[in-house]
Design a protein around this motif. Structure first.
Motif, PDB file in Angstrom:
ATOM      1  N   ASP A  67       1.185  12.228  15.343  1.00 46.11           N
ATOM      2  CA  ASP A  67       0.630  13.290  14.515  1.00 46.11           C
ATOM      3  C   ASP A  67       0.118  14.458  15.344  1.00 46.11           C
ATOM      4  N   THR A  68       0.674  14.628  16.538  1.00 45.11           N
ATOM      5  CA  THR A  68       0.198  15.677  17.441  1.00 45.11           C
ATOM      6  C   THR A  68       0.689  17.063  17.052  1.00 45.11           C
ATOM      7  N   ASP A  69       1.855  17.146  16.407  1.00 43.97           N
ATOM      8  CA  ASP A  69       2.373  18.451  15.984  1.00 43.97           C
ATOM      9  C   ASP A  69       3.260  18.264  14.758  1.00 43.97           C
ATOM     10  N   SER A  70       3.592  19.370  14.122  1.00 43.90           N
ATOM     11  CA  SER A  70       4.375  19.297  12.882  1.00 43.90           C
ATOM     12  C   SER A  70       5.783  18.753  13.138  1.00 43.90           C
ATOM     13  N   GLY A  71       6.331  18.974  14.313  1.00 42.01           N
ATOM     14  CA  GLY A  71       7.666  18.455  14.622  1.00 42.01           C
ATOM     15  C   GLY A  71       7.689  16.934  14.632  1.00 42.01           C
ATOM     16  N   SER A  72       6.645  16.324  15.180  1.00 39.48           N
ATOM     17  CA  SER A  72       6.561  14.868  15.214  1.00 39.48           C
ATOM     18  C   SER A  72       6.391  14.303  13.810  1.00 39.48           C
ATOM     19  N   ILE A  73       5.555  14.952  13.012  1.00 39.84           N
ATOM     20  CA  ILE A  73       5.335  14.496  11.637  1.00 39.84           C
ATOM     21  C   ILE A  73       6.617  14.657  10.831  1.00 39.84           C
ATOM     22  N   ASN A  74       7.332  15.749  11.039  1.00 36.59           N
ATOM     23  CA  ASN A  74       8.596  15.962  10.325  1.00 36.59           C
ATOM     24  C   ASN A  74       9.651  14.942  10.738  1.00 36.59           C
ATOM     25  N   ALA A  75       9.616  14.497  11.988  1.00 33.19           N
ATOM     26  CA  ALA A  75      10.550  13.446  12.421  1.00 33.19           C
ATOM     27  C   ALA A  75      10.271  12.161  11.652  1.00 33.19           C
ATOM     28  N   VAL A  76       8.984  11.863  11.437  1.00 31.44           N
ATOM     29  CA  VAL A  76       8.613  10.681  10.657  1.00 31.44           C
ATOM     30  C   VAL A  76       9.066  10.857   9.209  1.00 31.44           C
ATOM     31  N   ARG A  77       8.849  12.056   8.639  1.00 25.53           N
ATOM     32  CA  ARG A  77       9.285  12.316   7.253  1.00 25.53           C
ATOM     33  C   ARG A  77      10.796  12.140   7.118  1.00 25.53           C
ATOM     34  N   SER A  78      11.545  12.683   8.052  1.00 26.61           N
ATOM     35  CA  SER A  78      13.005  12.571   7.994  1.00 26.61           C
ATOM     36  C   SER A  78      13.447  11.119   8.077  1.00 26.61           C
ATOM     37  N   THR A  79      12.802  10.369   8.962  1.00 24.20           N
ATOM     38  CA  THR A  79      13.147   8.952   9.096  1.00 24.20           C
ATOM     39  C   THR A  79      12.789   8.200   7.822  1.00 24.20           C
ATOM     40  N   LEU A  80      11.646   8.517   7.224  1.00 23.45           N
ATOM     41  CA  LEU A  80      11.265   7.889   5.958  1.00 23.45           C
ATOM     42  C   LEU A  80      12.289   8.202   4.874  1.00 23.45           C
ATOM     43  N   ASP A  81      12.758   9.444   4.822  1.00 24.00           N
ATOM     44  CA  ASP A  81      13.780   9.814   3.829  1.00 24.00           C
ATOM     45  C   ASP A  81      15.067   9.025   4.045  1.00 24.00           C
ATOM     46  N   THR A  94       0.835  -1.200   0.000  1.00 25.79           N
ATOM     47  CA  THR A  94       0.000   0.000   0.000  1.00 25.79           C
ATOM     48  C   THR A  94       0.869   1.248   0.000  1.00 25.79           C
ATOM     49  N   GLU A  95       0.470   2.250  -0.809  1.00 25.17           N
ATOM     50  CA  GLU A  95       1.171   3.537  -0.816  1.00 25.17           C
ATOM     51  C   GLU A  95       0.569   4.407   0.284  1.00 25.17           C
ATOM     52  N   VAL A  96       1.444   4.981   1.124  1.00 26.45           N
ATOM     53  CA  VAL A  96       0.972   5.802   2.239  1.00 26.45           C
ATOM     54  C   VAL A  96       1.761   7.106   2.297  1.00 26.45           C
ATOM     55  N   ARG A  97       1.158   8.092   2.890  1.00 28.03           N
ATOM     56  CA  ARG A  97       1.810   9.387   3.104  1.00 28.03           C
ATOM     57  C   ARG A  97       2.486   9.388   4.480  1.00 28.03           C
ATOM     58  N   ALA A  98       3.468  10.254   4.636  1.00 29.23           N
ATOM     59  CA  ALA A  98       4.168  10.355   5.916  1.00 29.23           C
ATOM     60  C   ALA A  98       3.195  10.699   7.034  1.00 29.23           C
ATOM     61  N   ARG A  99       2.227  11.547   6.749  1.00 35.99           N
ATOM     62  CA  ARG A  99       1.242  11.938   7.759  1.00 35.99           C
ATOM     63  C   ARG A  99       0.431  10.724   8.215  1.00 35.99           C
ATOM     64  N   ASP A 100       0.123   9.796   7.279  1.00 34.85           N
ATOM     65  CA  ASP A 100      -0.619   8.581   7.633  1.00 34.85           C
ATOM     66  C   ASP A 100       0.223   7.677   8.534  1.00 34.85           C
ATOM     67  N   VAL A 101       1.515   7.585   8.221  1.00 36.24           N
ATOM     68  CA  VAL A 101       2.414   6.778   9.049  1.00 36.24           C
ATOM     69  C   VAL A 101       2.484   7.398  10.448  1.00 36.24           C
ATOM     70  N   ALA A 102       2.648   8.728  10.500  1.00 32.61           N
ATOM     71  CA  ALA A 102       2.724   9.414  11.785  1.00 32.61           C
ATOM     72  C   ALA A 102       1.450   9.193  12.588  1.00 32.61           C
TER      73      ALA A 102
END
Length: 180
Positions: A145-159, A131-139
């Motif tokens: 997904d409580t704040d943008s910093g947490s979501i960005n941590a997930v994005r960075s880890t995904l990268d 399944t294709e998912v967005r970083a926000r969905d993973v967070a």
């Protein structure tokens, strides 16, 4: 009576001076925050490029050259934020411990060890399948997904996981588990 007027003028003068200092410091703070954001973004892209290059070098890996790894970004809490929010931001920024010289990323049984967030993301993709998912969905699935910093941590880890070929980029902002 004359000294009271002189005292009032001194207080008024001091207050005006402090107001000017406050305005100047607010402008300086905003400029420094913009500069920090730019440096942090550049640090992330340099780290991803370095990770990708290290993955391409034969006989090397993340544990082979710990001195080449950039230090973990430092979160500078804003004095205007409440203490609980600052503590959460610092905790999220330190979700994955930085590599330390002399520490091997290879476990005793030959497996690789990862940070807690990385392990959670890999477990999520193991369950998600193709399944294709967005970083926000993973967070959101990980409760981050409580704040943008947490979501960005997930994005960075995904990268980082994309750079290490552990997760595939399926499109702009979309990720998918690596198919064997």
């Amino acid at each position: 009576m004359g000294s009271m007027t002189q005292t009032a003028r001194a207080i008024k003068s001091t207050a005006e001076s402090l107001q000017e200092d406050l305005a100047r410091l607010e402008i300086q703070k905003q400029a420094l925050e913009r500069e920090l954001a730019a440096v942090t973004a550049h640090l992330g892209s340099v780290q991803r490029a370095l990770d990708a290059l290290q993955a391409l070098m034969p006989g090397t890996g993340p544990a082979a050259a710990p001195s080449l790894r950039a230090p973990a970004p430092v979160s500078v809490p804003s004095p205007a934020k409440p203490k609980a929010t600052r503590a959460a931001a610092i905790t999220d920024a330190a979700a994955e411990p930085p590599a330390t010289p002399g520490r091997s990323d290879e476990a005793a049984d030959g497996g690789t060890t990862y940070g807690k967030l990385t392990e959670q993301i890999l477990a999520y993709f193991a369950q998600a399948g193709d399944t294709e998912v967005r970083a926000r969905d993973v967070a959101s699935a990980l409760g981050r997904d409580t704040d943008s910093g947490s979501i960005n941590a997930v994005r960075s880890t995904l990268d980082r996981l994309v750079g290490a070929s552990r997760v595939q980029r399926a499109g702009r902002g979309l990720y998918r588990a690596v198919t064997p």
